[in-house]
Motif scaffolding. Structure first.
Motif, PDB file in Angstrom:
ATOM      1  N   GLU A   1      -0.909  38.005  -3.939  1.00 45.84           N
ATOM      2  CA  GLU A   1      -1.964  36.877  -5.430  1.00 45.84           C
ATOM      3  C   GLU A   1      -0.695  36.049  -5.824  1.00 45.84           C
ATOM      4  O   GLU A   1      -0.534  34.973  -5.925  1.00 45.84           O
TER       5      GLU A   1
ATOM      6  N   ILE B   1      -1.178  32.542  -5.863  1.00 44.57           N
ATOM      7  CA  ILE B   1      -0.442  31.376  -7.082  1.00 44.57           C
ATOM      8  C   ILE B   1      -0.279  30.492  -7.168  1.00 44.57           C
ATOM      9  O   ILE B   1       0.251  29.161  -7.760  1.00 44.57           O
TER      10      ILE B   1
ATOM     11  N   CYS C   1      -2.412  24.797 -16.275  1.00 44.11           N
ATOM     12  CA  CYS C   1      -2.291  25.611 -15.013  1.00 44.11           C
ATOM     13  C   CYS C   1      -3.248  26.292 -15.376  1.00 44.11           C
ATOM     14  O   CYS C   1      -4.025  26.824 -14.233  1.00 44.11           O
TER      15      CYS C   1
ATOM     16  N   LEU D   1      -5.780  28.453 -12.212  1.00 43.27           N
ATOM     17  CA  LEU D   1      -5.777  29.842 -12.410  1.00 43.27           C
ATOM     18  C   LEU D   1      -6.963  30.418 -12.828  1.00 43.27           C
ATOM     19  O   LEU D   1      -7.920  31.086 -12.357  1.00 43.27           O
TER      20      LEU D   1
ATOM     21  N   TYR E   1      -8.681  34.067 -13.321  1.00 43.98           N
ATOM     22  CA  TYR E   1      -7.914  34.972 -14.300  1.00 43.98           C
ATOM     23  C   TYR E   1      -8.649  34.064 -15.347  1.00 43.98           C
ATOM     24  O   TYR E   1      -9.367  32.556 -15.373  1.00 43.98           O
TER      25      TYR E   1
ATOM     26  N   ILE F   1      -0.821  37.919 -16.164  1.00 37.73           N
ATOM     27  CA  ILE F   1       0.472  36.865 -15.910  1.00 37.73           C
ATOM     28  C   ILE F   1       0.622  36.950 -17.293  1.00 37.73           C
ATOM     29  O   ILE F   1       0.188  36.136 -18.042  1.00 37.73           O
TER      30      ILE F   1
END
Length: 168
Positions: free
Chosen positions: A25, A29, A72, A76, A81, A105
């Motif tokens: 992961e 990312i 971001c 993501l 996410y 996160i």
């Protein structure tokens, strides 16, 4: 096993698979939002070898500027996410992934005190087996008595964490 259904609290024994899942992961990312990142950390109980945990990989991301967190989010979201904003937990952007939830996160500006505390506590338990076992027993008891109340479970754990941090 990875994944915790919404509203449930249970622990599973630590597994080396969690380290591998974190590394996979982390790479995804970094590929997506690398320019915003200073460092990526595996935090929470899945980051502490031998400690039973909720089967969710907690990831802390240090970013250059707090305002970069919102920038971001679109990237993501492409890997599953959901951006939950900055009001869920103090001084951080919060994201979660999956249902059941598999990853979280916690995105902080570099130098954030909450991140520093999480890293200190994680590292302390990695080095101190008696306290790690005590924390595990507490978590097991709390998970049993709060199997449908994640907030109470978390609040009760926080007392132990604060005590350790004050003693350090």
């Amino acid at each position: 096993m990875l994944g915790l259904p919404r509203g449930e609290v249970f622990l599973v024994p630590w597994t080396n698979e969690w380290k591998k899942e974190f590394e996979i992961e982390k790479q995804h990312i970094q590929d997506l939002i690398g320019p915003y990142i200073n460092r990526v950390h595996h935090i929470g109980s899945t980051a502490i070898e031998g400690l039973s945990a909720k089967p969710i990989i907690d990831i802390a991301i240090e970013i250059h500027a707090f305002s970069d967190g919102e920038k971001c989010a679109p990237a993501l979201e492409k890997i599953g996410y959901a951006y939950r904003g900055t009001n869920v937990l103090p001084e951080r952007h919060y994201f979660n992934k999956g249902e059941p939830r598999t990853h979280q996160i916690h995105m902080y500006e570099t130098g954030n005190r909450f991140l520093a505390e999480q890293l200190r506590f994680r590292d302390y338990l990695r080095r101190n087996e008696p306290q790690r076992k005590e924390y595990e027993q507490l978590k097991l008891a709390l998970a049993h008595s709060n199997s449908n109340d994640k907030h109470r479970y978390a609040d009760e754990k926080t007392k132990f964490v604060k005590t350790i941090l004050e003693e350090m």
